[in-house]
Design a protein around this motif. Sequence first.
Motif, PDB file in Angstrom:
ATOM      1  N   GLY A  64       3.680  -5.507   3.204  1.00 31.63           N
ATOM      2  CA  GLY A  64       3.424  -4.207   2.707  1.00 31.63           C
ATOM      3  C   GLY A  64       2.599  -3.484   2.712  1.00 31.63           C
ATOM      4  O   GLY A  64       1.899  -3.678   4.151  1.00 31.63           O
ATOM      5  N   GLN A  65       2.180  -2.178   2.005  1.00 34.51           N
ATOM      6  CA  GLN A  65       1.463  -1.489   1.958  1.00 34.51           C
ATOM      7  C   GLN A  65       0.146  -1.692   2.133  1.00 34.51           C
ATOM      8  O   GLN A  65      -0.063  -2.395   1.299  1.00 34.51           O
ATOM      9  CB  GLN A  65       1.681  -0.227   0.659  1.00 34.51           C
ATOM     10  N   SER A 100      -2.149  -0.059   1.335  1.00 29.22           N
ATOM     11  CA  SER A 100      -3.101  -0.425  -0.332  1.00 29.22           C
ATOM     12  C   SER A 100      -2.623  -1.058  -1.050  1.00 29.22           C
ATOM     13  O   SER A 100      -3.943  -0.570  -2.064  1.00 29.22           O
ATOM     14  CB  SER A 100      -2.740   0.958  -0.906  1.00 29.22           C
ATOM     15  N   ASN A 101      -2.176  -1.905  -1.231  1.00 32.09           N
ATOM     16  CA  ASN A 101      -1.894  -2.774  -1.874  1.00 32.09           C
ATOM     17  C   ASN A 101      -2.288  -3.872  -1.239  1.00 32.09           C
ATOM     18  O   ASN A 101      -2.458  -5.345  -2.311  1.00 32.09           O
ATOM     19  CB  ASN A 101      -0.788  -3.255  -1.949  1.00 32.09           C
ATOM     20  N   TRP A 102      -3.376  -3.781  -0.689  1.00 33.61           N
ATOM     21  CA  TRP A 102      -3.860  -5.639  -0.041  1.00 33.61           C
ATOM     22  C   TRP A 102      -5.416  -5.668  -0.386  1.00 33.61           C
ATOM     23  O   TRP A 102      -6.175  -4.174  -0.249  1.00 33.61           O
ATOM     24  CB  TRP A 102      -3.975  -5.822   1.276  1.00 33.61           C
ATOM     25  N   GLU A 103      -6.192  -6.240  -0.889  1.00 36.84           N
ATOM     26  CA  GLU A 103      -7.411  -6.710  -0.593  1.00 36.84           C
ATOM     27  C   GLU A 103      -7.717  -7.955  -0.332  1.00 36.84           C
ATOM     28  O   GLU A 103      -7.303  -8.864  -0.362  1.00 36.84           O
ATOM     29  CB  GLU A 103      -7.411  -6.423  -2.178  1.00 36.84           C
ATOM     30  N   ASN A 158      -2.448  -9.411  -1.817  1.00 35.19           N
ATOM     31  CA  ASN A 158      -1.051  -8.548  -2.605  1.00 35.19           C
ATOM     32  C   ASN A 158       0.128  -8.963  -3.113  1.00 35.19           C
ATOM     33  O   ASN A 158       0.633  -8.962  -3.383  1.00 35.19           O
ATOM     34  CB  ASN A 158      -0.647  -7.849  -1.159  1.00 35.19           C
ATOM     35  N   VAL A 206       0.998  -6.740  -5.354  1.00 37.61           N
ATOM     36  CA  VAL A 206       2.234  -5.895  -5.830  1.00 37.61           C
ATOM     37  C   VAL A 206       3.492  -6.488  -5.050  1.00 37.61           C
ATOM     38  O   VAL A 206       5.095  -6.674  -5.103  1.00 37.61           O
ATOM     39  CB  VAL A 206       2.415  -4.698  -5.037  1.00 37.61           C
ATOM     40  N   GLU A 207       3.635  -6.645  -4.264  1.00 40.62           N
ATOM     41  CA  GLU A 207       4.572  -7.809  -2.641  1.00 40.62           C
ATOM     42  C   GLU A 207       5.024  -9.199  -2.962  1.00 40.62           C
ATOM     43  O   GLU A 207       5.880  -9.362  -2.505  1.00 40.62           O
ATOM     44  CB  GLU A 207       4.257  -7.037  -1.316  1.00 40.62           C
TER      45      GLU A 207
END
Length: 136
Positions: free
Chosen positions: A93-94, A96-99, A112, A114-115
Amino acid sequence: MFHRFFIPADLYSPHIPLGSPLTEGLSLLRATGLEVVEVKSEEHSFRIDGAKYRAAVYTDGDRVKSAWYDDPAGRGTARGRARKIELYLSRYGQLSNWEQRMENGWMRYWYNPVEGVSMKYGIHMDVIRFNEYHGA
């Protein structure tokens, strides 16, 4: 190989997409040229062990639910390990979508939503596992 140990530029392990058919995951493992070993335990998996990395896919019926990597890339330095984690996160995944939401001294947990993927990083063993994620 020396530089790869300290700060990896690329990953050599196969990218196994989560949710893909098990036949695809097995095909990707076989494409490495390494022997694929079936592991029947609490979690059914298929594994490869090579000199450059080890990898496994965990199944949910006839599909891939998790992918595991024991990759020595970057293991020589903290900066190298951080770069390897970034490379693996980028696969699923991108960035920016990971935390990173949690660390307990043994594991670091990235999410993530988003994904629909999570990652656990074993701090002491330097191993990575991606799982399907259906949370918030």
